[in-house]
Scaffold this motif. Structure first.
Motif, mmCIF file in Angstrom:
data_model
loop_
_atom_site.group_PDB
_atom_site.id
_atom_site.type_symbol
_atom_site.label_atom_id
_atom_site.label_comp_id
_atom_site.label_asym_id
_atom_site.label_seq_id
_atom_site.Cartn_x
_atom_site.Cartn_y
_atom_site.Cartn_z
ATOM 1 N N MET A 1 0.847 -1.188 0.000
ATOM 2 C CA MET A 1 0.000 0.000 0.000
ATOM 3 C C MET A 1 0.883 1.239 0.000
ATOM 4 S SD MET A 1 -1.361 0.302 3.968
ATOM 5 C CE MET A 1 -1.556 -1.466 4.208
ATOM 6 N N GLN A 2 0.382 2.320 -0.583
ATOM 7 C CA GLN A 2 1.117 3.572 -0.621
ATOM 8 C C GLN A 2 0.781 4.401 0.623
ATOM 9 O OE1 GLN A 2 3.154 2.411 -3.394
ATOM 10 N NE2 GLN A 2 3.413 4.627 -3.163
ATOM 11 N N VAL A 3 1.812 4.939 1.252
ATOM 12 C CA VAL A 3 1.647 5.758 2.450
ATOM 13 C C VAL A 3 2.468 7.030 2.290
ATOM 14 C CG1 VAL A 3 1.218 3.777 3.957
ATOM 15 C CG2 VAL A 3 3.563 4.570 3.609
ATOM 16 N N SER A 4 2.188 8.015 3.119
ATOM 17 C CA SER A 4 2.947 9.268 3.026
ATOM 18 C C SER A 4 4.372 9.087 3.511
ATOM 19 C CB SER A 4 2.252 10.363 3.840
ATOM 20 O OG SER A 4 2.137 9.967 5.200
ATOM 21 N N SER A 5 4.582 8.175 4.490
ATOM 22 C CA SER A 5 5.920 7.922 5.018
ATOM 23 C C SER A 5 5.893 6.623 5.812
ATOM 24 C CB SER A 5 6.373 9.071 5.921
ATOM 25 O OG SER A 5 7.596 8.754 6.567
ATOM 26 N N VAL A 6 7.036 5.927 5.827
ATOM 27 C CA VAL A 6 7.143 4.700 6.625
ATOM 28 C C VAL A 6 7.892 4.960 7.924
ATOM 29 C CG1 VAL A 6 7.043 3.203 4.600
ATOM 30 C CG2 VAL A 6 9.276 3.995 5.455
ATOM 31 N N THR A 7 8.149 6.219 8.220
ATOM 32 C CA THR A 7 8.870 6.569 9.445
ATOM 33 C C THR A 7 8.122 6.054 10.674
ATOM 34 O OG1 THR A 7 9.747 8.572 8.406
ATOM 35 C CG2 THR A 7 9.804 8.465 10.810
ATOM 36 N N GLY A 8 8.836 5.370 11.554
ATOM 37 C CA GLY A 8 8.238 4.826 12.772
ATOM 38 C C GLY A 8 7.769 3.392 12.633
ATOM 39 N N MET A 9 7.597 2.930 11.391
ATOM 40 C CA MET A 9 7.174 1.547 11.173
ATOM 41 C C MET A 9 8.380 0.620 11.246
ATOM 42 S SD MET A 9 4.480 1.936 8.012
ATOM 43 C CE MET A 9 3.241 3.232 7.975
ATOM 44 N N THR A 10 8.147 -0.620 11.683
ATOM 45 C CA THR A 10 9.216 -1.611 11.765
ATOM 46 C C THR A 10 8.730 -2.936 11.194
ATOM 47 O OG1 THR A 10 8.525 -2.260 14.001
ATOM 48 C CG2 THR A 10 10.230 -0.557 13.827
ATOM 49 N N ILE A 11 9.681 -3.716 10.676
ATOM 50 C CA ILE A 11 9.344 -5.050 10.188
ATOM 51 C C ILE A 11 8.792 -5.878 11.349
ATOM 52 C CG2 ILE A 11 10.224 -7.149 9.110
ATOM 53 C CD1 ILE A 11 10.207 -4.756 7.263
ATOM 54 N N ASN A 12 7.689 -6.579 11.109
ATOM 55 C CA ASN A 12 6.969 -7.370 12.112
ATOM 56 C C ASN A 12 6.218 -6.508 13.122
ATOM 57 O OD1 ASN A 12 7.756 -9.896 11.047
ATOM 58 N ND2 ASN A 12 9.714 -9.773 12.149
ATOM 59 N N LEU B 1 1.998 0.864 15.402
ATOM 60 C CA LEU B 1 2.168 0.112 16.645
ATOM 61 C C LEU B 1 3.492 -0.636 16.618
ATOM 62 C CD1 LEU B 1 -1.411 -1.435 16.805
ATOM 63 C CD2 LEU B 1 -0.641 0.704 17.828
ATOM 64 N N ASN B 2 4.010 -0.922 17.789
ATOM 65 C CA ASN B 2 5.238 -1.699 17.876
ATOM 66 C C ASN B 2 4.948 -3.174 17.657
ATOM 67 O OD1 ASN B 2 6.901 0.518 18.463
ATOM 68 N ND2 ASN B 2 6.332 0.434 20.635
ATOM 69 N N ALA B 3 6.010 -3.978 17.654
ATOM 70 C CA ALA B 3 5.847 -5.420 17.512
ATOM 71 C C ALA B 3 5.106 -5.978 18.723
ATOM 72 C CB ALA B 3 7.207 -6.095 17.366
ATOM 73 N N LYS B 4 4.432 -7.076 18.516
ATOM 74 C CA LYS B 4 3.655 -7.717 19.579
ATOM 75 C C LYS B 4 4.572 -8.225 20.683
ATOM 76 C CE LYS B 4 0.508 -11.635 20.268
ATOM 77 N NZ LYS B 4 -0.200 -12.740 19.569
ATOM 78 N N ILE B 5 4.190 -7.973 21.934
ATOM 79 C CA ILE B 5 4.940 -8.490 23.078
ATOM 80 C C ILE B 5 4.542 -9.944 23.302
ATOM 81 C CG2 ILE B 5 5.352 -8.252 25.555
ATOM 82 C CD1 ILE B 5 4.775 -5.298 25.291
ATOM 83 N N ALA B 6 5.540 -10.809 23.382
ATOM 84 C CA ALA B 6 5.253 -12.241 23.501
ATOM 85 C C ALA B 6 4.568 -12.577 24.825
ATOM 86 C CB ALA B 6 6.543 -13.042 23.362
ATOM 87 N N SER B 7 4.941 -11.866 25.898
ATOM 88 C CA SER B 7 4.345 -12.151 27.203
ATOM 89 C C SER B 7 2.864 -11.805 27.198
ATOM 90 C CB SER B 7 5.057 -11.353 28.297
ATOM 91 O OG SER B 7 6.425 -11.669 28.341
ATOM 92 N N GLN B 8 2.086 -12.577 27.925
ATOM 93 C CA GLN B 8 0.646 -12.370 27.985
ATOM 94 C C GLN B 8 0.230 -12.034 29.413
ATOM 95 O OE1 GLN B 8 -1.397 -12.670 25.040
ATOM 96 N NE2 GLN B 8 0.688 -12.568 24.248
ATOM 97 N N ASP B 9 -0.822 -11.262 29.532
ATOM 98 C CA ASP B 9 -1.388 -10.928 30.833
ATOM 99 C C ASP B 9 -2.777 -11.536 30.910
ATOM 100 O OD1 ASP B 9 -1.678 -9.778 33.337
ATOM 101 O OD2 ASP B 9 -0.810 -7.876 32.722
ATOM 102 N N GLU B 10 -3.478 -11.336 32.003
ATOM 103 C CA GLU B 10 -4.826 -11.868 32.124
ATOM 104 C C GLU B 10 -5.678 -10.967 33.004
ATOM 105 O OE1 GLU B 10 -5.083 -15.274 35.202
ATOM 106 O OE2 GLU B 10 -3.104 -15.481 34.288
ATOM 107 N N LEU B 11 -6.979 -10.968 32.727
ATOM 108 C CA LEU B 11 -7.920 -10.191 33.523
ATOM 109 C C LEU B 11 -8.136 -10.862 34.871
ATOM 110 C CD1 LEU B 11 -10.684 -9.378 30.872
ATOM 111 C CD2 LEU B 11 -9.028 -7.779 31.819
ATOM 112 N N ILE B 12 -8.313 -10.059 35.914
ATOM 113 C CA ILE B 12 -8.660 -10.609 37.225
ATOM 114 C C ILE B 12 -10.011 -10.075 37.689
ATOM 115 C CG2 ILE B 12 -6.268 -10.976 37.926
ATOM 116 C CD1 ILE B 12 -6.434 -8.399 39.548
ATOM 117 N N GLU B 13 -10.738 -9.433 36.779
ATOM 118 C CA GLU B 13 -12.069 -8.928 37.101
ATOM 119 C C GLU B 13 -12.885 -8.871 35.820
ATOM 120 O OE1 GLU B 13 -13.286 -5.694 40.284
ATOM 121 O OE2 GLU B 13 -12.699 -4.706 38.435
ATOM 122 N N ASP B 14 -14.167 -9.193 35.916
ATOM 123 C CA ASP B 14 -15.032 -9.164 34.739
ATOM 124 C C ASP B 14 -15.098 -7.756 34.152
ATOM 125 O OD1 ASP B 14 -15.512 -11.793 35.251
ATOM 126 O OD2 ASP B 14 -17.507 -11.495 36.119
#
Length: 236
Positions: free
Chosen positions: A1-12, A56-69
């Motif tokens: 896709m065409q964008v105005s700039s790729v500044t700030g984007m990273t592979i993955n 957005l940055n690359a996905k963080i491998a660590s996962q968290d979980e909810l402790i309240e509905d």
């Protein structure tokens, strides 16, 4: 896709346009990006020239979980924060919904883990009240002799004669919740029991162990040296 700039984007790394999430694959030029579409459960949708792109940055491998509905109207959530660093302006994914964090603050309520003696068969919702030791009664029997106990009635026991019906070990103890009975016992045949979780038949050397009630992680079997003259008898 065409964008105005790729500044700030990273592979993955990820970019979001509308409700669709893209994963950056490559940069063919300084104003174009190749990305895989409909990532993390989002759906592919049409986009127009001049639509805003959130980087957005690359996905963080660590996962968290909810402790309240969390319901649709909630604007704050409680998480366990198991070694996951969360900051303002981060994006998180819960189910199929993306959320942008406005602020992050320590949880001052605290967490207490309760371990039940038996499995709770009825589900409990978030915020449900409970009582501790409510109408609680406990009986403890040490080295108790269940002599012909478990035939069902005094008449069936037929003491001092032989029982009129076979002894049923599960009838030796009658628990009426929330009361509990803890015991170490033998019966008329010398069979040894530690509550309902461990039992040894002396005549045969057979041992019964409720593996679900013990932490035997990493073991496929427990092998004893000698039980009832049977060398290497195994408890599975």
């Amino acid at each position: 896709m065409q964008v105005s700039s790729v500044t700030g984007m990273t592979i993955n790394g990820f970019i979001a346009i509308g409700n669709e999430l893209f994963k950056v694959v490559s940069f063919p030029s300084a104003t174009s990006v190749q990305a895989s579409r409909a990532e993390e459960g989002t759906a592919a949708e049409g986009h127009s020239t001049n639509d805003a792109i959130t980087i957005l940055n690359a996905k963080i491998a660590s996962q968290d979980e909810l402790i309240e509905d969390v319901v649709a109207a909630d604007v704050s959530i409680r998480v366990k924060q198991a070694s996951v660093g969360l900051d303002a302006n981060d994006y998180i994914l819960i189910g199929s919904e993306f959320m942008k964090l406005v602020a992050v603050a320590p949880d001052t309520k605290g967490i207490t883990t309760l371990q039940f003696a038996d499995e709770k068969v009825i589900e409990a919702g978030d915020g449900q009240d409970f009582k501790i030791r409510f109408q609680y009664s406990q009986v403890r029997l040490t080295a108790h002799d269940f002599l012909d106990v478990g035939t069902g009635s005094k008449a069936n026991t037929n003491w001092p004669g032989l029982p009129n019906s076979p002894n049923v070990p599960s009838y030796e103890i009658d628990e009426d919740r929330p009361g509990r009975v803890y015991y170490v016992s033998t019966d008329q045949d010398g069979n040894f029991s530690v509550g309902k979780y461990f039992r040894v038949e002396q005549a045969t050397g057979k041992a019964t162990l409720d593996a679900s009630a013990f932490d035997l992680s990493g073991l496929s079997s427990l092998r004893l040296g000698s039980i009832g003259a049977q060398l290497g008898a195994a408890i599975n």
